[in-house]
Motif scaffolding. Structure first.
Motif, PDB file in Angstrom:
ATOM      1  N   LYS A 155      55.867   7.627  43.144  1.00 30.58           N
ATOM      2  CA  LYS A 155      55.986   6.556  44.139  1.00 30.58           C
ATOM      3  C   LYS A 155      54.658   5.815  44.332  1.00 30.58           C
ATOM      4  O   LYS A 155      54.641   4.593  44.524  1.00 30.58           O
ATOM      5  N   ASP A 156      53.553   6.523  44.238  1.00 30.98           N
ATOM      6  CA  ASP A 156      52.247   5.875  44.394  1.00 30.98           C
ATOM      7  C   ASP A 156      52.013   4.876  43.268  1.00 30.98           C
ATOM      8  O   ASP A 156      51.477   3.775  43.491  1.00 30.98           O
ATOM      9  N   ALA A 157      52.414   5.245  42.042  1.00 27.93           N
ATOM     10  CA  ALA A 157      52.247   4.340  40.901  1.00 27.93           C
ATOM     11  C   ALA A 157      53.154   3.125  41.044  1.00 27.93           C
ATOM     12  O   ALA A 157      52.763   1.996  40.717  1.00 27.93           O
ATOM     13  N   LEU A 158      54.370   3.324  41.544  1.00 26.66           N
ATOM     14  CA  LEU A 158      55.278   2.196  41.787  1.00 26.66           C
ATOM     15  C   LEU A 158      54.666   1.231  42.793  1.00 26.66           C
ATOM     16  O   LEU A 158      54.675   0.008  42.594  1.00 26.66           O
ATOM     17  N   ASP A 159      54.151   1.769  43.884  1.00 24.80           N
ATOM     18  CA  ASP A 159      53.569   0.923  44.929  1.00 24.80           C
ATOM     19  C   ASP A 159      52.382   0.124  44.381  1.00 24.80           C
ATOM     20  O   ASP A 159      52.233  -1.070  44.674  1.00 24.80           O
ATOM     21  N   ALA A 160      51.570   0.782  43.570  1.00 27.34           N
ATOM     22  CA  ALA A 160      50.393   0.103  43.021  1.00 27.34           C
ATOM     23  C   ALA A 160      50.785  -1.036  42.087  1.00 27.34           C
ATOM     24  O   ALA A 160      50.089  -2.051  41.995  1.00 27.34           O
ATOM     25  N   ALA A 161      51.941  -0.874  41.410  1.00 24.15           N
ATOM     26  CA  ALA A 161      52.417  -1.911  40.485  1.00 24.15           C
ATOM     27  C   ALA A 161      53.322  -2.924  41.179  1.00 24.15           C
ATOM     28  O   ALA A 161      53.790  -3.876  40.539  1.00 24.15           O
ATOM     29  N   GLY A 162      53.573  -2.729  42.467  1.00 21.99           N
ATOM     30  CA  GLY A 162      54.443  -3.638  43.206  1.00 21.99           C
ATOM     31  C   GLY A 162      55.894  -3.537  42.811  1.00 21.99           C
ATOM     32  O   GLY A 162      56.648  -4.513  42.914  1.00 21.99           O
ATOM     33  N   LEU A 163      56.327  -2.336  42.394  1.00 19.30           N
ATOM     34  CA  LEU A 163      57.704  -2.133  41.942  1.00 19.30           C
ATOM     35  C   LEU A 163      58.491  -1.355  42.988  1.00 19.30           C
ATOM     36  O   LEU A 163      58.029  -0.314  43.474  1.00 19.30           O
ATOM     37  N   PRO A 164      59.691  -1.822  43.340  1.00 13.78           N
ATOM     38  CA  PRO A 164      60.520  -1.084  44.298  1.00 13.78           C
ATOM     39  C   PRO A 164      61.160   0.130  43.646  1.00 13.78           C
ATOM     40  O   PRO A 164      61.282   0.194  42.411  1.00 13.78           O
ATOM     41  N   VAL A 165      61.571   1.095  44.454  1.00 15.03           N
ATOM     42  CA  VAL A 165      62.346   2.225  43.935  1.00 15.03           C
ATOM     43  C   VAL A 165      63.736   1.696  43.599  1.00 15.03           C
ATOM     44  O   VAL A 165      64.439   1.188  44.472  1.00 15.03           O
ATOM     45  N   PRO A 166      64.150   1.756  42.327  1.00  8.78           N
ATOM     46  CA  PRO A 166      65.444   1.176  41.949  1.00  8.78           C
ATOM     47  C   PRO A 166      66.612   2.053  42.392  1.00  8.78           C
ATOM     48  O   PRO A 166      66.470   3.269  42.534  1.00  8.78           O
ATOM     49  N   ASP A 280      50.904  26.108  40.763  1.00  5.75           N
ATOM     50  CA  ASP A 280      50.858  25.868  39.320  1.00  5.75           C
ATOM     51  C   ASP A 280      50.881  24.384  38.975  1.00  5.75           C
ATOM     52  O   ASP A 280      50.429  23.998  37.885  1.00  5.75           O
ATOM     53  N   PHE A 281      51.423  23.560  39.886  1.00  4.31           N
ATOM     54  CA  PHE A 281      51.564  22.127  39.607  1.00  4.31           C
ATOM     55  C   PHE A 281      51.037  21.301  40.785  1.00  4.31           C
ATOM     56  O   PHE A 281      51.808  20.626  41.464  1.00  4.31           O
ATOM     57  N   PRO A 282      49.747  21.355  41.032  1.00  4.39           N
ATOM     58  CA  PRO A 282      49.206  20.566  42.153  1.00  4.39           C
ATOM     59  C   PRO A 282      49.367  19.072  41.878  1.00  4.39           C
ATOM     60  O   PRO A 282      49.227  18.613  40.749  1.00  4.39           O
ATOM     61  N   ARG A 283      49.703  18.334  42.904  1.00  2.22           N
ATOM     62  CA  ARG A 283      49.830  16.872  42.752  1.00  2.22           C
ATOM     63  C   ARG A 283      49.390  16.191  44.038  1.00  2.22           C
ATOM     64  O   ARG A 283      49.442  16.782  45.126  1.00  2.22           O
ATOM     65  N   ASP A 284      49.007  14.927  43.905  1.00  2.00           N
ATOM     66  CA  ASP A 284      48.520  14.177  45.061  1.00  2.00           C
ATOM     67  C   ASP A 284      49.326  12.903  45.257  1.00  2.00           C
ATOM     68  O   ASP A 284      48.849  11.944  45.866  1.00  2.00           O
ATOM     69  N   PHE A 285      50.567  12.876  44.725  1.00  2.00           N
ATOM     70  CA  PHE A 285      51.402  11.684  44.884  1.00  2.00           C
ATOM     71  C   PHE A 285      52.788  12.077  45.391  1.00  2.00           C
ATOM     72  O   PHE A 285      53.217  13.225  45.277  1.00  2.00           O
ATOM     73  N   LYS A 286      53.459  11.092  45.941  1.00  2.00           N
ATOM     74  CA  LYS A 286      54.805  11.286  46.470  1.00  2.00           C
ATOM     75  C   LYS A 286      55.815  11.011  45.364  1.00  2.00           C
ATOM     76  O   LYS A 286      55.646  10.093  44.565  1.00  2.00           O
ATOM     77  N   ILE A 287      56.876  11.817  45.317  1.00  2.03           N
ATOM     78  CA  ILE A 287      57.922  11.649  44.299  1.00  2.03           C
ATOM     79  C   ILE A 287      59.112  10.904  44.902  1.00  2.03           C
ATOM     80  O   ILE A 287      59.606  11.253  45.978  1.00  2.03           O
ATOM     81  N   ALA A 288      59.557   9.880  44.185  1.00  2.00           N
ATOM     82  CA  ALA A 288      60.782   9.153  44.541  1.00  2.00           C
ATOM     83  C   ALA A 288      61.835   9.436  43.474  1.00  2.00           C
ATOM     84  O   ALA A 288      61.541   9.997  42.411  1.00  2.00           O
ATOM     85  N   PHE A 289      63.069   9.045  43.748  1.00  2.00           N
ATOM     86  CA  PHE A 289      64.190   9.375  42.876  1.00  2.00           C
ATOM     87  C   PHE A 289      65.062   8.139  42.653  1.00  2.00           C
ATOM     88  O   PHE A 289      65.266   7.340  43.568  1.00  2.00           O
ATOM     89  N   ALA A 290      65.570   8.010  41.438  1.00  2.00           N
ATOM     90  CA  ALA A 290      66.471   6.902  41.119  1.00  2.00           C
ATOM     91  C   ALA A 290      67.610   7.412  40.246  1.00  2.00           C
ATOM     92  O   ALA A 290      67.449   8.371  39.475  1.00  2.00           O
ATOM     93  N   GLN A 291      68.731   6.747  40.361  1.00  2.00           N
ATOM     94  CA  GLN A 291      69.869   7.042  39.507  1.00  2.00           C
ATOM     95  C   GLN A 291      69.483   6.847  38.039  1.00  2.00           C
ATOM     96  O   GLN A 291      68.676   5.979  37.707  1.00  2.00           O
TER      97      GLN A 291
END
Length: 430
Positions: A155-166, A280-291
Motif C-alpha cells: 500500500k505504501d508503494a501504491l500511495d507513492a505512485a499515486g495508484l488507488p487500490v483496485p 521471520d518476515f519483518p516489514r515496514d509497510f501496510k498490505i492492501a488486497f485486490a481481486q
C-alpha cells in the motif's frame, strides 16, 4: 494412483443421512477407558495453527488424542501422503488442497464416503459453494475453509505512485500497475506458482474445457491472451520474472514481497501465515488486497478462484473412522479458529467468525489496509470456482506453456500442442 482400485460406494452425498453410530462408537472409548490416537496429515506448518488446534482438542478429549503430521503441499509431499495410505501407515484424516487430488484418492479407494454419517449436513453448514467439492454426487471429505485468492499490494508503494487500490480490474491494467511500480532492476509483480494458471481456468471453468463438438477448448482466445500478456511482462516490460528464473531459483515469493522488494504478489490467503510473522518476515509497510484481475474486458460471466477449500477426508482404511468423524465435526464448527492466523477462515455457518477474525489479524491489525482486506475476504460477491481439471491435463498444459515461456516453442506451436495433447487425453478417456 489411477491404476489402483475403483470408487468407494454407497450413500447419497448429502454429508450424512444413513447412519448415526459415529458418536456412539467414539463415546464408547471413554466408557471403556481406552485412548484412541488419530493421525491427521496436513500441509500447514504445525506452528501456523494446527498445533494449537490439536492441543485444544486433546485437552478436551482425553479419550481421543490427535497427532498432526505435516506434509509439504507439492508433488513430492502429496506422493508421500498417498504412499503412506497405500502402504497402510497410520493416516486417519488428511487434507486435500485440490479437487483433482481428492478425485484421484477417491478413485484409489482411499477416501471414505461421508454419507454414512447422519448427524452433520455439509450442504447446510457450508452453503452452496460446498457443491463444487462433490465427487460423483457425494462428499468424500468436508470443505472447511473459505479460500480467497488475491493480489497482495504494498500500500505504501501504491500511495507513492499515486495508484488507488483496485477492485474490479483486468490483466492489462495490472500490467500498467507493474510498469509504474517497477523500481530500478526490481520487478513490479511476482506470482506464487500455485495460482499461476488460474486466469485460464477462470475462463474455461465457465465456457468449457471442451467445445460443443467435444474437442479441446485450450485454443480459446483468452488462453492466447494470457500467454501473450505474461510473456510481454517477462521479456519486454521486465516487470515480472522470467518463468525459467523463477523455477530454477525456487524464488521465495512471499519473502520477496514482504521484504518490500516487489510491490505486487499473486497468492492465496496463506500469505497471512507469513505476513503476521514479523520475526521471520519483518516489514515496514501496510498490505492492501485486490481481486485477481480478469482477462476479458467485460466483467460479465467472470469468476475467480476461491470458494471453499481444505477438503478434509477420512482414510477409508482407518481403524478409527468414528473418532475421526467426531474430530472433523468439531474442527469444522469452530475448533479450527486458530488456523485463521494463517488466512484459513472457517466455512461453517456455526463457527464464530469474530474469533476467526481476531485470530486472523492478531496484534497486526494496523499493518493491513482493512477496507480492502474486508472486501476481498468477506464482501466480494464475485462467483467462484474450484479447479477441477484432471491432474494429467494440468501437467500436460504446464509442460507446454513452460516451453513457450522458456523460448523453446512459439505461441502458435504451444497452443497447437496443448490442443493436440488434450484431444488425445479426451479420446483415451471416453
Amino acid at each position: 494412483m489411477g491404476l489402483l482400485a475403483g470408487c468407494s460406494g454407497g450413500g447419497d452425498g448429502s454429508g450424512g443421512n444413513t447412519s448415526g453410530k459415529a458418536g456412539e462408537q467414539a463415546d464408547g472409548n471413554a466408557k471403556t477407558g481406552n485412548t484412541v490416537t488419530l493421525k491427521m496429515w496436513g500441509g500447514v506448518p504445525p506452528e501456523a495453527g494446527p498445533q494449537q488446534v490439536i492441543d485444544a482438542w486433546n485437552k478436551e478429549h482425553p479419550d481421543i488424542q490427535v497427532e498432526y503430521v505435516r506434509f509439504v503441499n507439492d508433488d513430492d509431499g502429496n506422493l508421500k501422503l498417498d504412499t503412506a495410505m497405500i502402504t497402510g501407515q497410520d493416516v486417519d484424516l488428511f487434507v486435500n488442497y485440490s479437487i483433482s487430488q481428492a478425485s484421484k484418492r477417491v478413485e484409489s479407494n482411499l477416501a471414505l464416503d461421508l454419507s454414512q454419517f447422519s448427524d452433520y449436513n455439509i450442504d447446510e453448514k457450508m452453503g452452496a459453494d460446498a457443491e463444487s467439492w462433490k465427487i460423483d454426487g457425494k462428499y468424500y471429505g468436508m470443505p472447511t475453509t473459505k479460500s480467497p485468492f488475491f493480489i497482495a499490494l504494498n500500500k505504501d508503494a501504491l500511495d507513492a505512485a499515486g495508484l488507488p487500490v483496485p477492485k474490479d480490474w483486468t490483466w492489462d491494467e495490472l500490467r500498467e500497475y507493474a510498469k509504474k511500480l517497477k523500481a530500478g532492476s526490481n520487478y513490479g509483480f511476482i506470482q506464487n506458482m500455485e495460482p499461476f494458471v488460474d486466469p485460464i481456468d477462470s475462463v474455461l471453468s465457465q465456457e468449457g474445457y471442451t467445445k460443443p463438438d467435444g474437442t479441446s477448448n485450450l485454443d480459446h482466445p483468452l488462453v492466447k491472451k494470457w500467454l501473450e500478456t505474461l510473456d510481454i511482462m517477462m521479456k519486454e516490460d521486465k516487470t515480472t520474472p522470467p518463468l525459467g528464473e523463477q523455477l530454477t531459483s525456487k524464488m521465495p515469493v512471499e519473502q520477496v514481497f514482504l521484504s518490500g522488494e516487489v510491490p505486487m504478489l499473486n497468492i492465496g490467503a496463506w500469505l497471512l501465515r507469513s505476513s503476521n510473522n514479523f520475526t521471520d518476515f519483518p516489514r515496514d509497510f501496510k498490505i492492501a488486497f485486490a481481486q485477481v484481475p480478469r482477462l476479458a474486458d467485460s466483467a460479465d460471466n467472470y469468476v475467480t478462484r476461491g470458494g471453499l477449500g481444505d477438503y478434509i477426508s477420512i482414510n477409508a482404511k482407518s481403524k478409527h473412522q468414528a473418532e475421526a468423524w467426531e474430530f472433523l465435526k468439531w474442527y469444522a464448527d469452530g475448533g479450527m479458529a486458530p488456523m485463521a492466523a494463517g488466512g484459513r477462515l472457517p466455512a461453517s455457518k456455526d463457527a464464530n467468525q469474530e474469533d476467526a477474525l481476531t485470530s486472523l489479524l492478531g496484534d497486526k491489525k494496523d499493518t493491513y489496509d482493512l477496507e480492502s482486506l474486508m472486501y476481498v475476504m468477506f464482501e466480494d460477491k464475485t462467483p467462484t470456482y474450484v479447479r477441477s481439471l484432471p491432474q494429467e491435463v494440468m501437467d500436460m498444459r504446464a509442460q507446454e506453456y513452460e516451453k513457450f515461456f522458456l523460448g523453446a516453442q512459439s505461441l502458435d506451436q504451444t497452443i497447437q500442442a496443448m490442443v493436440t495433447r488434450h484431444n488425445d487425453f479426451l479420446k483415451q478417456n471416453k
